[in-house]
Design a protein around this motif. Structure first.
Motif, PDB file in Angstrom:
ATOM      1  N   LEU A  41      22.014  32.577 -56.039  1.00 40.20           N
ATOM      2  CA  LEU A  41      21.910  32.806 -54.600  1.00 40.20           C
ATOM      3  C   LEU A  41      21.846  34.301 -54.292  1.00 40.20           C
ATOM      4  CD1 LEU A  41      24.455  30.144 -53.284  1.00 40.20           C
ATOM      5  CD2 LEU A  41      21.970  30.103 -53.007  1.00 40.20           C
ATOM      6  N   LYS A  42      22.637  35.071 -55.025  1.00 40.66           N
ATOM      7  CA  LYS A  42      22.669  36.514 -54.806  1.00 40.66           C
ATOM      8  C   LYS A  42      21.355  37.173 -55.212  1.00 40.66           C
ATOM      9  CE  LYS A  42      25.454  40.635 -55.761  1.00 40.66           C
ATOM     10  NZ  LYS A  42      26.685  41.151 -56.434  1.00 40.66           N
ATOM     11  N   ILE A  43      20.866  36.822 -56.390  1.00 37.01           N
ATOM     12  CA  ILE A  43      19.621  37.432 -56.871  1.00 37.01           C
ATOM     13  C   ILE A  43      18.444  37.000 -55.989  1.00 37.01           C
ATOM     14  CG2 ILE A  43      18.974  35.640 -58.561  1.00 37.01           C
ATOM     15  CD1 ILE A  43      18.100  37.754 -60.469  1.00 37.01           C
ATOM     16  N   GLY A  44      18.500  35.767 -55.475  1.00 41.44           N
ATOM     17  CA  GLY A  44      17.454  35.292 -54.574  1.00 41.44           C
ATOM     18  C   GLY A  44      17.416  36.094 -53.284  1.00 41.44           C
ATOM     19  N   LYS A  45      18.594  36.411 -52.742  1.00 40.39           N
ATOM     20  CA  LYS A  45      18.665  37.203 -51.517  1.00 40.39           C
ATOM     21  C   LYS A  45      18.171  38.630 -51.755  1.00 40.39           C
ATOM     22  CE  LYS A  45      20.026  34.610 -48.131  1.00 40.39           C
ATOM     23  NZ  LYS A  45      19.160  34.475 -46.937  1.00 40.39           N
ATOM     24  N   LEU A  46      18.494  39.180 -52.922  1.00 38.65           N
ATOM     25  CA  LEU A  46      18.015  40.525 -53.247  1.00 38.65           C
ATOM     26  C   LEU A  46      16.489  40.555 -53.320  1.00 38.65           C
ATOM     27  CD1 LEU A  46      20.604  41.598 -55.986  1.00 38.65           C
ATOM     28  CD2 LEU A  46      20.362  42.587 -53.697  1.00 38.65           C
ATOM     29  N   ALA A  47      15.905  39.547 -53.978  1.00 38.45           N
ATOM     30  CA  ALA A  47      14.446  39.472 -54.075  1.00 38.45           C
ATOM     31  C   ALA A  47      13.822  39.245 -52.701  1.00 38.45           C
ATOM     32  CB  ALA A  47      14.041  38.362 -55.041  1.00 38.45           C
ATOM     33  N   GLU A  48      14.492  38.447 -51.889  1.00 40.74           N
ATOM     34  CA  GLU A  48      14.013  38.221 -50.519  1.00 40.74           C
ATOM     35  C   GLU A  48      13.945  39.541 -49.751  1.00 40.74           C
ATOM     36  OE1 GLU A  48      15.946  36.160 -46.609  1.00 40.74           O
ATOM     37  OE2 GLU A  48      15.941  34.918 -48.430  1.00 40.74           O
ATOM     38  N   GLY A  49      14.955  40.380 -49.955  1.00 38.98           N
ATOM     39  CA  GLY A  49      14.967  41.695 -49.324  1.00 38.98           C
ATOM     40  C   GLY A  49      13.828  42.576 -49.810  1.00 38.98           C
ATOM     41  N   GLN A  50      13.526  42.491 -51.114  1.00 32.02           N
ATOM     42  CA  GLN A  50      12.416  43.261 -51.677  1.00 32.02           C
ATOM     43  C   GLN A  50      11.079  42.809 -51.085  1.00 32.02           C
ATOM     44  OE1 GLN A  50      13.944  45.843 -52.955  1.00 32.02           O
ATOM     45  NE2 GLN A  50      13.309  45.807 -55.104  1.00 32.02           N
ATOM     46  N   VAL A  51      10.920  41.508 -50.912  1.00 34.61           N
ATOM     47  CA  VAL A  51       9.690  40.986 -50.309  1.00 34.61           C
ATOM     48  C   VAL A  51       9.567  41.476 -48.863  1.00 34.61           C
ATOM     49  CG1 VAL A  51       8.481  38.889 -49.545  1.00 34.61           C
ATOM     50  CG2 VAL A  51       9.547  38.971 -51.814  1.00 34.61           C
ATOM     51  N   ALA A  52      10.679  41.477 -48.149  1.00 40.90           N
ATOM     52  CA  ALA A  52      10.661  41.975 -46.763  1.00 40.90           C
ATOM     53  C   ALA A  52      10.231  43.439 -46.722  1.00 40.90           C
ATOM     54  CB  ALA A  52      12.046  41.810 -46.130  1.00 40.90           C
ATOM     55  N   GLU A  53      10.714  44.236 -47.677  1.00 45.32           N
ATOM     56  CA  GLU A  53      10.314  45.646 -47.748  1.00 45.32           C
ATOM     57  C   GLU A  53       8.835  45.778 -48.099  1.00 45.32           C
ATOM     58  OE1 GLU A  53      12.064  48.321 -46.893  1.00 45.32           O
ATOM     59  OE2 GLU A  53      13.675  46.968 -46.297  1.00 45.32           O
ATOM     60  N   ALA A  54       8.347  44.902 -48.973  1.00 44.81           N
ATOM     61  CA  ALA A  54       6.930  44.917 -49.349  1.00 44.81           C
ATOM     62  C   ALA A  54       6.049  44.613 -48.136  1.00 44.81           C
ATOM     63  CB  ALA A  54       6.670  43.911 -50.466  1.00 44.81           C
ATOM     64  N   VAL A  55       6.471  43.637 -47.332  1.00 45.23           N
ATOM     65  CA  VAL A  55       5.715  43.282 -46.126  1.00 45.23           C
ATOM     66  C   VAL A  55       5.693  44.457 -45.153  1.00 45.23           C
ATOM     67  CG1 VAL A  55       5.728  41.803 -44.071  1.00 45.23           C
ATOM     68  CG2 VAL A  55       6.095  40.800 -46.337  1.00 45.23           C
ATOM     69  N   LYS A  56       6.844  45.109 -44.991  1.00 47.76           N
ATOM     70  CA  LYS A  56       6.901  46.288 -44.114  1.00 47.76           C
ATOM     71  C   LYS A  56       5.959  47.382 -44.603  1.00 47.76           C
ATOM     72  CE  LYS A  56      11.761  45.675 -42.777  1.00 47.76           C
ATOM     73  NZ  LYS A  56      13.122  46.235 -42.953  1.00 47.76           N
ATOM     74  N   ALA A  57       5.975  47.613 -45.911  1.00 47.32           N
ATOM     75  CA  ALA A  57       5.121  48.661 -46.480  1.00 47.32           C
ATOM     76  C   ALA A  57       3.649  48.348 -46.247  1.00 47.32           C
ATOM     77  CB  ALA A  57       5.401  48.811 -47.971  1.00 47.32           C
ATOM     78  N   LEU A  58       3.287  47.087 -46.425  1.00 50.59           N
ATOM     79  CA  LEU A  58       1.898  46.680 -46.263  1.00 50.59           C
ATOM     80  C   LEU A  58       1.453  46.780 -44.812  1.00 50.59           C
ATOM     81  CD1 LEU A  58      -0.523  45.612 -47.867  1.00 50.59           C
ATOM     82  CD2 LEU A  58       0.286  43.289 -47.413  1.00 50.59           C
ATOM     83  N   LEU A  59       2.364  46.488 -43.893  1.00 47.82           N
ATOM     84  CA  LEU A  59       2.021  46.474 -42.469  1.00 47.82           C
ATOM     85  C   LEU A  59       2.365  47.783 -41.770  1.00 47.82           C
ATOM     86  CD1 LEU A  59       3.136  42.841 -41.506  1.00 47.82           C
ATOM     87  CD2 LEU A  59       0.957  43.650 -42.440  1.00 47.82           C
ATOM     88  N   SER A  60       2.691  48.811 -42.580  1.00 51.97           N
ATOM     89  CA  SER A  60       2.985  50.147 -42.052  1.00 51.97           C
ATOM     90  C   SER A  60       4.203  50.172 -41.139  1.00 51.97           C
ATOM     91  CB  SER A  60       1.769  50.721 -41.302  1.00 51.97           C
ATOM     92  OG  SER A  60       0.669  50.861 -42.154  1.00 51.97           O
ATOM     93  N   GLU A  61       5.194  49.332 -41.428  1.00 54.42           N
ATOM     94  CA  GLU A  61       6.454  49.361 -40.696  1.00 54.42           C
ATOM     95  C   GLU A  61       7.448  50.210 -41.479  1.00 54.42           C
ATOM     96  OE1 GLU A  61       7.533  45.283 -40.246  1.00 54.42           O
ATOM     97  OE2 GLU A  61       5.808  44.801 -38.997  1.00 54.42           O
ATOM     98  N   PRO A  62       8.499  50.717 -40.831  1.00 51.07           N
ATOM     99  CA  PRO A  62       9.486  51.549 -41.539  1.00 51.07           C
ATOM    100  C   PRO A  62      10.101  50.787 -42.710  1.00 51.07           C
ATOM    101  CG  PRO A  62       9.819  51.674 -39.171  1.00 51.07           C
ATOM    102  CD  PRO A  62       8.811  50.586 -39.403  1.00 51.07           C
ATOM    103  N   VAL A  63      10.167  51.431 -43.868  1.00 55.89           N
ATOM    104  CA  VAL A  63      10.695  50.788 -45.077  1.00 55.89           C
ATOM    105  C   VAL A  63      11.900  51.549 -45.592  1.00 55.89           C
ATOM    106  CG1 VAL A  63       8.435  49.898 -45.734  1.00 55.89           C
ATOM    107  CG2 VAL A  63       9.161  52.104 -46.593  1.00 55.89           C
ATOM    108  N   ALA A  64      12.666  50.900 -46.472  1.00 57.12           N
ATOM    109  CA  ALA A  64      13.810  51.543 -47.105  1.00 57.12           C
ATOM    110  C   ALA A  64      13.324  52.676 -48.015  1.00 57.12           C
ATOM    111  CB  ALA A  64      14.601  50.516 -47.916  1.00 57.12           C
ATOM    112  N   GLU A  65      14.198  53.623 -48.255  1.00 56.92           N
ATOM    113  CA  GLU A  65      13.836  54.720 -49.152  1.00 56.92           C
ATOM    114  C   GLU A  65      13.562  54.181 -50.551  1.00 56.92           C
ATOM    115  OE1 GLU A  65      16.551  57.957 -49.151  1.00 56.92           O
ATOM    116  OE2 GLU A  65      16.728  58.011 -46.975  1.00 56.92           O
TER     117      GLU A  65
END
Length: 222
Positions: free
Chosen positions: A17-41
């Protein structure tokens, strides 16, 4: 008092469950990066990637320990086998998300290309399928499995169309070749993220029903 096996299986579920949530967060950052939204450092993304890798190794260690020291019954054995597979799928999702972020940095004229080729809808569906897959495992909910398969097919179909259109754009306007190529790479990574989520859904189906099934066959039965 819980037995050693019960304790280890509970630990295994918690880590997945923990690793799944971490990967989910990475996907969210990837979507932000692709759509030119603010991303994590970048260092935060890398830190999360390292956490996923370490937890993936920990899952393997627990599974190997249970196999070596216990004699799990059929249902527990299914869970352990599936846990190892799911962990591997999640680790790949995290890696692919990082690859999307890297490709996105090399896309110029991003806003124009994203809006022209329906990229935002594809990206949001990839984010959605990842969230649904984590919920599917957490709740052991068979009803969401078909939704995941439907989303995967939708992502594939829209991605194929977008890639064909991007290639056409690159042929017509040579200045878009560099950006178009990186956008295609990002889309292919997104497709694979959706595939890995679909594989996880298949593993959940196996846990619940003690049967292996591919989503193609599931649709064929209808």
């Amino acid at each position: 008092m819980a037995s050693y096996l019960e304790t280890e299986l509970g630990k295994l579920r918690s880590i997945i469950l923990k690793i799944g949530k971490l990967a989910e967060g990475q996907v969210a950052e990837a979507v932000k990066a692709l759509l030119s939204e603010p991303v994590a450092e970048g260092r935060e993304v890398k830190k999360t990637e390292n956490k996923i890798d370490k937890l993936d190794v920990k899952i393997d260690d627990i599974c190997q320990s249970v196999f070596a020291l216990q004699q799990p019954v059929a249902s527990d054995l299914r869970f352990i086998m599936s846990a190892m597979q799911i962990s591997n799928e999640i680790e790949r999702i995290g890696d692919l998300a990082v690859s999307v972020i890297k490709a996105s940095k090399n896309i110029k004229e991003k806003h124009e290309l994203i809006s022209k080729f329906n990229i935002a809808e594809i990206a949001r569906e990839v984010e959605s399928i990842t969230i649904k897959t984590n919920e599917c495992f957490q709740d052991m909910d068979e009803t969401t499995i078909e939704e995941i398969f439907v989303l995967n097919n939708s992502i594939k179909s829209k991605s194929v169309t977008a890639i064909e259109e991007i290639i056409g754009e690159m042929k017509s306007h040579s200045k878009t070749v560099g950006s178009g190529t990186n956008l295609i790479i990002a889309l292919k990574h997104m497709e694979r993220i959706a595939d890995h989520n679909s594989n996880i859904a298949e593993s959940v189906y196996f846990m619940i029903n003690a049967k292996t099934i591919k989503h193609e066959r599931l649709f064929d039965k209808k």
